[in-house]
Design an enzyme around this catalytic site. Structure first.
Site, short mmCIF file in Angstrom:
data_model
loop_
_atom_site.label_atom_id
_atom_site.label_comp_id
_atom_site.label_asym_id
_atom_site.label_seq_id
_atom_site.Cartn_x
_atom_site.Cartn_y
_atom_site.Cartn_z
N GLY A 174 5.06 1.20 5.01
CA GLY A 174 6.23 1.93 4.57
C GLY A 174 7.17 0.84 3.80
N HIS A 218 -9.18 1.05 4.63
CA HIS A 218 -8.59 1.72 5.26
C HIS A 218 -9.05 1.95 6.43
CE1 HIS A 218 -4.76 2.45 6.19
NE2 HIS A 218 -3.75 1.87 5.54
N SER A 239 3.22 -1.91 9.93
CA SER A 239 4.49 -2.24 10.18
C SER A 239 4.89 -3.89 9.36
CB SER A 239 4.95 -1.69 11.99
OG SER A 239 4.68 -0.56 12.08
N GLU A 299 -7.12 4.82 8.45
CA GLU A 299 -6.93 5.61 7.99
C GLU A 299 -7.98 7.06 6.88
OE1 GLU A 299 -2.68 5.76 6.01
OE2 GLU A 299 -1.91 5.11 7.29
N GLY A 333 2.26 1.74 10.75
CA GLY A 333 3.13 3.64 10.90
C GLY A 333 4.10 3.93 11.89
N ASN A 351 0.65 -1.21 0.05
CA ASN A 351 0.03 0.01 -0.12
C ASN A 351 1.19 0.85 -0.16
OD1 ASN A 351 -1.94 1.89 0.51
ND2 ASN A 351 -2.55 0.75 2.65
N TRP A 352 1.20 1.73 -1.10
CA TRP A 352 1.84 3.02 -1.34
C TRP A 352 1.66 4.48 -1.09
CZ3 TRP A 352 3.51 2.14 -7.15
CH2 TRP A 352 4.18 0.85 -7.32
N LYS A 353 -0.14 4.09 -0.13
CA LYS A 353 -0.51 5.55 0.64
C LYS A 353 -0.54 6.61 -0.60
CE LYS A 353 -0.03 3.71 5.00
NZ LYS A 353 -0.40 2.79 6.46
N GLU A 361 -5.71 -5.20 10.36
CA GLU A 361 -4.58 -4.41 10.59
C GLU A 361 -4.94 -3.19 11.99
OE1 GLU A 361 -2.65 -2.49 6.84
OE2 GLU A 361 -4.46 -1.72 6.60
P1 PGA Z 1 2.98 0.61 7.59
O1 PGA Z 1 1.21 0.20 6.80
O2 PGA Z 1 2.92 -0.67 7.38
O3 PGA Z 1 3.73 0.95 7.37
O4 PGA Z 1 2.09 -0.14 9.14
C1 PGA Z 1 0.49 -0.79 6.31
C2 PGA Z 1 -0.68 -0.83 6.20
O5 PGA Z 1 -1.62 1.24 6.51
O6 PGA Z 1 -1.61 -0.44 5.16
#
Ligand code: PGA
Length: 254
Positions: A236, A96, A214, A98, A174, A9-11, A168
């Protein structure tokens, strides 16, 4: 019977040129591999076309990070599943944390977005997970079960295995703080148990459950060898080809 599934997931990272370069690196590195593991990437909307065309015929899957629930209309700034299909996207993240935290994606909206995926021929990657406060209050199972019931509880049984469920925990995203393999396995078993009690047995057996939060090259192997962890949703670490490929490698070996 459940193939491992690793998705990056490149966000909000990597515009078209950078996304194309990262996709090209992954394409070269994964060319000719024995395809024991499904691999996908989720670039931002504006980079989807470049990545879809770069990854054509490679077997690397492309996902969008979000969609709107309607097919079209007066929704300034939004993108529909139908549009994503036209671009050649196969998967779409839904719910997600976020999006839930910062952009008002409620359980009800997430349900509509899952339905929109099915309507437009996209395979949903449904994200669920509790916050730190919810875990500290001992409510992690209740929260995740509520999110699942709202998002996919009313689907036809034969639709459910097309959904990838990504567990998640919000406190692990993150933050560098990963759930321990046992903590993650426990929640994955809860999710599989919910599938078992909600649908006929084939659903729980065939639906893939990813862990996210993470994940990196150094902790992927121990997570991926847990019996109910069928893959990873990687944030990340997916921005770095070497780290991401190490996770794919760990999945191959699991
Ligand atoms: P992260 O994000 O690996 O940076 O913790 C995971 C995600 O939000 O899909």
């Amino acid at each position: 019977m459940r193939r491992k599934f690793i998705v990056g997931n490149w966000k909000m990272h990597k515009g078209p040129a950078d996304a194309d370069a990262l996709a090209d690196t992954l394409k070269r590195a994964l060319a000719g591999r024995d395809a024991k593991v499904d691999v996908g990437v989720a670039p931002p909307f504006v980079s989807l076309s470049a990545v879809v065309s770069r990854l054509k015929h490679t077997g690397i899957l492309v996902a969008a990070q979000n969609l709107h629930s309607e097919a079209q209309g007066a929704f300034t700034g939004e993108i529909s599943g139908e549009m994503l299909r036209q671009v050649g996207v196969a998967y779409c993240l839904v719910g997600h944390s976020e999006r839930r935290q910062f952009f008002g994606d409620t359980d009800a909206f997430v349900e509509k977005k899952v339905a929109a995926c099915f309507r437009s021929g996209l395979l949903p990657i449904l994200c669920v997970g509790e916050t730190l406060a919810e875990r500290e209050a001992g409510k992690e199972r209740e929260v995740v079960t509520r999110q699942l019931t709202a998002a996919i509880g009313k689907l036809q049984a034969d639709q459910v295995p097309s959904v990838t469920i990504a567990y998640e925990p919000v406190w692990a995203i993150g933050t560098g703080k990963t759930a321990s393999p046992l903590q993650a396995q426990e929640m994955h078993a809860t999710i599989r148990g919910w599938l078992e009690s909600s649908f006929p047995a084939f659903v729980a057996r065939s639906t893939r459950l990813q862990y996210g939060g993470s994940v990196k090259g150094s902790n992927a192997a121990e997570l991926l060898k847990m019996p109910d962890i069928d893959g990873a949703l990687v944030g990340g670490a997916a921005l770095n080809a070497e780290e991401f490929l190490a996770i794919v490698e760990a999945a191959n070996a699991a």
